[in-house]
Design a protein around this motif. Sequence first.
Motif, PDB file in Angstrom:
ATOM      1  N   HIS A  69      34.657  34.740  36.485  1.00 42.50           N
ATOM      2  CA  HIS A  69      35.995  34.894  36.763  1.00 42.50           C
ATOM      3  C   HIS A  69      36.302  35.318  38.096  1.00 42.50           C
ATOM      4  O   HIS A  69      36.506  36.579  38.454  1.00 42.50           O
ATOM      5  CB  HIS A  69      36.656  35.955  35.885  1.00 42.50           C
ATOM      6  N   THR A  81      45.480  42.704  36.841  1.00 42.31           N
ATOM      7  CA  THR A  81      44.099  43.066  36.182  1.00 42.31           C
ATOM      8  C   THR A  81      43.508  44.144  36.470  1.00 42.31           C
ATOM      9  O   THR A  81      43.325  44.564  37.779  1.00 42.31           O
ATOM     10  CB  THR A  81      43.412  41.551  36.226  1.00 42.31           C
ATOM     11  N   SER A  83      40.398  44.152  36.029  1.00 38.04           N
ATOM     12  CA  SER A  83      38.953  43.521  36.486  1.00 38.04           C
ATOM     13  C   SER A  83      38.581  43.027  37.626  1.00 38.04           C
ATOM     14  O   SER A  83      37.805  42.326  37.747  1.00 38.04           O
ATOM     15  CB  SER A  83      38.451  42.697  35.260  1.00 38.04           C
ATOM     16  N   SER A  84      39.516  43.463  38.659  1.00 37.56           N
ATOM     17  CA  SER A  84      39.615  43.001  40.129  1.00 37.56           C
ATOM     18  C   SER A  84      38.144  43.022  40.652  1.00 37.56           C
ATOM     19  O   SER A  84      37.674  42.149  41.325  1.00 37.56           O
ATOM     20  CB  SER A  84      40.719  43.293  41.026  1.00 37.56           C
ATOM     21  N   ARG A  87      35.723  40.632  39.137  1.00 35.47           N
ATOM     22  CA  ARG A  87      36.072  39.202  39.854  1.00 35.47           C
ATOM     23  C   ARG A  87      35.724  39.241  41.042  1.00 35.47           C
ATOM     24  O   ARG A  87      35.190  37.939  41.455  1.00 35.47           O
ATOM     25  CB  ARG A  87      37.559  39.050  39.541  1.00 35.47           C
TER      26      ARG A  87
END
Length: 127
Positions: A69, A81, A83-84, A87
Amino acid sequence: RATAESFKKERPALAAVAEKTIAALDKAGFPILDAIDSNNYGVAPEKKKAYYLKVLKDLKPGVTEIIIHAGIADAELNAITGSSARRDADLRAFTDPEVIATIKELGIEVITWKQFRALVAKPKTGG
């Protein structure tokens, strides 16, 4: 790291459904991957590059999808998000010169889904 064998043992009913689904997709002429690596989500951002280098070096012959991602950890991604960082680490790993060189050295061919479909396309029969 999960394997097909451990998946069958831990979730036999789901594994049976997956096998039937794969067989039906194959019979209908849909492309089927030989392997998928999606175990990277829990890998800490600072360990992503090492993780992917190991995955690449451990690949078996066939077509493997490595699910990532990729993104840039900017204000926009941070806003949508949590989860940057992971990513961004995915993006940095696959644009890293060492990873790119490893892919070339190992003779790994990066292909698109369109190329994959053409690679496994079955000739149509009947008429």
